[in-house]
Design an enzyme around this catalytic site. Structure first.
Site, PDB file in Angstrom:
ATOM      1  N   GLU A  56     144.498  -6.133 -16.167  1.00 20.61           N
ATOM      2  CA  GLU A  56     144.062  -5.135 -17.138  1.00 20.61           C
ATOM      3  C   GLU A  56     144.380  -3.740 -16.618  1.00 20.61           C
ATOM      4  O   GLU A  56     143.586  -3.155 -15.862  1.00 20.61           O
ATOM      5  CB  GLU A  56     142.547  -5.247 -17.363  1.00 20.61           C
ATOM      6  CG  GLU A  56     142.111  -6.552 -17.964  1.00 20.61           C
ATOM      7  CD  GLU A  56     140.825  -6.388 -18.761  1.00 20.61           C
ATOM      8  OE1 GLU A  56     140.825  -6.731 -19.949  1.00 20.61           O
ATOM      9  OE2 GLU A  56     139.837  -5.878 -18.210  1.00 20.61           O
ATOM     10  N   HIS A  98     135.603  -6.240 -13.384  1.00 18.63           N
ATOM     11  CA  HIS A  98     136.172  -5.465 -14.490  1.00 18.63           C
ATOM     12  C   HIS A  98     136.298  -4.007 -14.045  1.00 18.63           C
ATOM     13  O   HIS A  98     135.449  -3.514 -13.290  1.00 18.63           O
ATOM     14  CB  HIS A  98     135.276  -5.573 -15.729  1.00 18.63           C
ATOM     15  CG  HIS A  98     135.907  -4.989 -16.952  1.00 18.63           C
ATOM     16  ND1 HIS A  98     135.907  -3.647 -17.200  1.00 18.63           N
ATOM     17  CD2 HIS A  98     136.601  -5.564 -17.954  1.00 18.63           C
ATOM     18  CE1 HIS A  98     136.571  -3.418 -18.326  1.00 18.63           C
ATOM     19  NE2 HIS A  98     136.993  -4.569 -18.806  1.00 18.63           N
ATOM     20  N   GLU A 158     135.588  -1.354 -15.432  1.00 18.94           N
ATOM     21  CA  GLU A 158     134.407  -0.523 -15.726  1.00 18.94           C
ATOM     22  C   GLU A 158     133.346  -0.702 -14.638  1.00 18.94           C
ATOM     23  O   GLU A 158     132.559   0.206 -14.373  1.00 18.94           O
ATOM     24  CB  GLU A 158     133.864  -0.858 -17.119  1.00 18.94           C
ATOM     25  CG  GLU A 158     134.769  -0.272 -18.206  1.00 18.94           C
ATOM     26  CD  GLU A 158     134.798  -1.034 -19.513  1.00 18.94           C
ATOM     27  OE1 GLU A 158     133.876  -1.834 -19.769  1.00 18.94           O
ATOM     28  OE2 GLU A 158     135.765  -0.841 -20.277  1.00 18.94           O
ATOM     29  N   SER A 204     143.675  -3.206 -24.824  1.00 20.15           N
ATOM     30  CA  SER A 204     144.151  -2.886 -26.179  1.00 20.15           C
ATOM     31  C   SER A 204     144.895  -4.034 -26.857  1.00 20.15           C
ATOM     32  O   SER A 204     145.861  -3.803 -27.577  1.00 20.15           O
ATOM     33  CB  SER A 204     145.012  -1.625 -26.166  1.00 20.15           C
ATOM     34  OG  SER A 204     144.221  -0.513 -25.801  1.00 20.15           O
ATOM     35  N   LYS A 230     131.356  -6.353 -23.763  1.00 22.19           N
ATOM     36  CA  LYS A 230     130.866  -5.173 -23.029  1.00 22.19           C
ATOM     37  C   LYS A 230     129.417  -4.886 -23.450  1.00 22.19           C
ATOM     38  O   LYS A 230     128.670  -5.826 -23.710  1.00 22.19           O
ATOM     39  CB  LYS A 230     131.789  -3.972 -23.275  1.00 22.19           C
ATOM     40  CG  LYS A 230     133.246  -4.322 -22.979  1.00 22.19           C
ATOM     41  CD  LYS A 230     134.153  -3.119 -22.919  1.00 22.19           C
ATOM     42  CE  LYS A 230     135.572  -3.580 -22.619  1.00 22.19           C
ATOM     43  NZ  LYS A 230     136.503  -2.479 -22.393  1.00 22.19           N
ATOM     44  N   ASN A 236     135.426  -9.971 -24.417  1.00 19.98           N
ATOM     45  CA  ASN A 236     134.464  -9.251 -23.578  1.00 19.98           C
ATOM     46  C   ASN A 236     133.744  -8.254 -24.481  1.00 19.98           C
ATOM     47  O   ASN A 236     134.322  -7.242 -24.870  1.00 19.98           O
ATOM     48  CB  ASN A 236     135.240  -8.535 -22.461  1.00 19.98           C
ATOM     49  CG  ASN A 236     134.376  -7.571 -21.664  1.00 19.98           C
ATOM     50  OD1 ASN A 236     133.143  -7.618 -21.749  1.00 19.98           O
ATOM     51  ND2 ASN A 236     135.021  -6.708 -20.890  1.00 19.98           N
ATOM     52  N   GLY A 270     140.671   0.085 -24.009  1.00 17.40           N
ATOM     53  CA  GLY A 270     139.926   0.876 -24.982  1.00 17.40           C
ATOM     54  C   GLY A 270     140.745   1.938 -25.683  1.00 17.40           C
ATOM     55  O   GLY A 270     140.195   2.848 -26.305  1.00 17.40           O
TER      56      GLY A 270
HETATM   57  P1  PGA Z   1     139.943  -3.428 -24.987  1.00 14.51           P
HETATM   58  O1  PGA Z   1     139.165  -3.868 -23.645  1.00 14.51           O
HETATM   59  O2  PGA Z   1     140.522  -4.702 -25.574  1.00 14.51           O
HETATM   60  O3  PGA Z   1     138.905  -2.808 -25.851  1.00 14.51           O
HETATM   61  O4  PGA Z   1     141.020  -2.480 -24.564  1.00 14.51           O
HETATM   62  C1  PGA Z   1     139.659  -4.870 -22.807  1.00 14.51           C
HETATM   63  C2  PGA Z   1     138.758  -5.035 -21.624  1.00 14.51           C
HETATM   64  O5  PGA Z   1     138.283  -4.031 -21.077  1.00 14.51           O
HETATM   65  O6  PGA Z   1     138.482  -6.183 -21.189  1.00 14.51           O
END
Ligand code: PGA
Length: 251
Positions: A165, A98, A100, A210, A13, A11, A171
Site C-alpha cells: 500500500e 497499516h 495509518e 485507492s 478503518k 478495511n 485515500g
Molecule cells: P483506500 O484505503 O482504498 O481508501 O485508499 C486503502 C487502505 O488504506 O487500506
C-alpha cells in the site's frame, strides 16, 4: 497467479455503525458464486468484529480485525485487543502495520512483526502492510524502504499475506502505474524468496491504495497481484461487490 486463491479485503478503518453491518449481508447476496473462487474479507472496527462474524457465520464472507496486540498471552494491556480474542469471536484475519498505524502510532517494523507473530500464534492470518511515502518514492527509495519493511515486519514462518500500500495512494485518487505495481510486487516476492525460499510462491500479495470499481479490474490483471486491500470503496456493498465481480476469477 499460480495456485494462490485471490483475496479481496475491505478495511473499514474508523467508519461505520451497527446499522452499516447490513452492507455485509447485502454484499453476500450480490457476490454469489464468486465467493467460492475468491476469499472475500471485511475488517470492521474492533467493536463490530463479533457481530459481523456472527452475521456471516453461514455466509461466504470472512471477518478480520484491523489491528491486534503484540502480546500473545492475556495481559494487563488496557485498551488492547489480542489476536486470540479476535479468533474467539470468529475473526480469521487481522491487518497489521497499516500505514495509518505506522504513522499515527509510530509502529516500527519490529512491533508489526510481533503483532503478526501474535496473530499466527492465535491461528489468525496476518495481513502485513508495507509501502513507501511520496517523499521516499521521489527519492528513489521504494525498493530500499519496501524491502526493509518486508524483512522486518513479516513473521518468521507460516502463512501470512502481504499488502503493498503506497502511503501516497491511500485515500486519494492516484495510484501507481500498473508497471510500478508489478515492479514492487515482484520486489516483495523476491524479498520473501530470500527469506523463505520456494514457500514465497504461496504468499498472497495484495495491492491497496485507492482501489475502486473503476480501476480494480485492470489492477487485478497485473502480474503478481493476488487481490486487493480496499478502504473507502469497501464500505458500501454496491462498490465492493463491483470490485469483487471485476476480478477475472469471478467469472
Ligand atoms: P483506500 O484505503 O482504498 O481508501 O485508499 C486503502 C487502505 O488504506 O487500506
Amino acid at each position: 497467479m499460480g495456485s494462490r486463491k485471490p483475496l479481496i479485503a475491505g478495511n473499514w478503518k474508523m467508519f461505520g455503525r451497527g446499522a452499516d453491518l447490513a452492507e455485509i449481508g447485502a454484499l453476500a447476496e450480490t457476490i454469489g458464486a464468486a465467493a467460492s473462487k475468491i476469499d472475500v474479507l471485511i475488517c470492521p472496527p474492533a467493536v463490530f468484529v463479533a457481530p459481523a462474524a456472527w452475521q456471516t457465520r453461514d455466509k461466504p464472507i470472512l471477518i478480520g480485525g484491523q489491528d491486534c496486540s503484540p502480546n500473545a498471552a492475556d495481559a494487563a494491556r488496557t485498551g488492547e485487543v489480542s489476536a486470540a480474542m479476535l479468533a474467539d469471536v470468529g475473526a480469521t484475519y487481522v491487518i497489521v502495520g497499516h500505514s495509518e498505524r505506522r504513522q499515527n502510532h509510530k509502529e516500527s517494523d519490529d512491533l508489526v512483526r510481533q503483532k503478526a507473530e501474535a496473530a499466527m500464534a492465535a491461528g489468525v492470518t496476518p495481513i502485513v502492510c508495507v509501502g513507501e511515502t511520496q517523499a521516499e518514492r521521489a527519492a528513489g527509495q521504494v525498493a530500499e524502504v519496501v524491502g526493509r519493511q518486508v524483512k522486518g515486519s513479516v513473521p518468521a514462518q507460516g502463512a501470512f499475506v502481504v499488502a503493498y500500500e503506497p502511503v501516497w495512494a491511500i485515500g486519494g485518487n492516484s495510484t501507481p502505474t500498473l508497471a510500478e505495481i508489478a515492479e514492487v510486487h515482484a520486489l516483495i516476492r523476491e524479498t520473501l524468496a530470500g527469506q523463505f525460499g520456494a514457500q514465497a510462491n504461496e504468499t498472497r500479495i495484495l495491492y491497496g491504495g485507492s482501489v475502486g470499481p473503476k480501476n480494480a479490474g485492470e489492477i487485478f490483471t497485473v502480474e503478481g497481484v493476488d487481490g486487493a486491500l480496499v478502504g473507502r470503496a469497501s464500505l458500501k456493498a454496491a462498490d465492493f461487490s463491483a470490485i469483487i465481480l471485476g476480478h477475472p476469477a469471478a467469472v
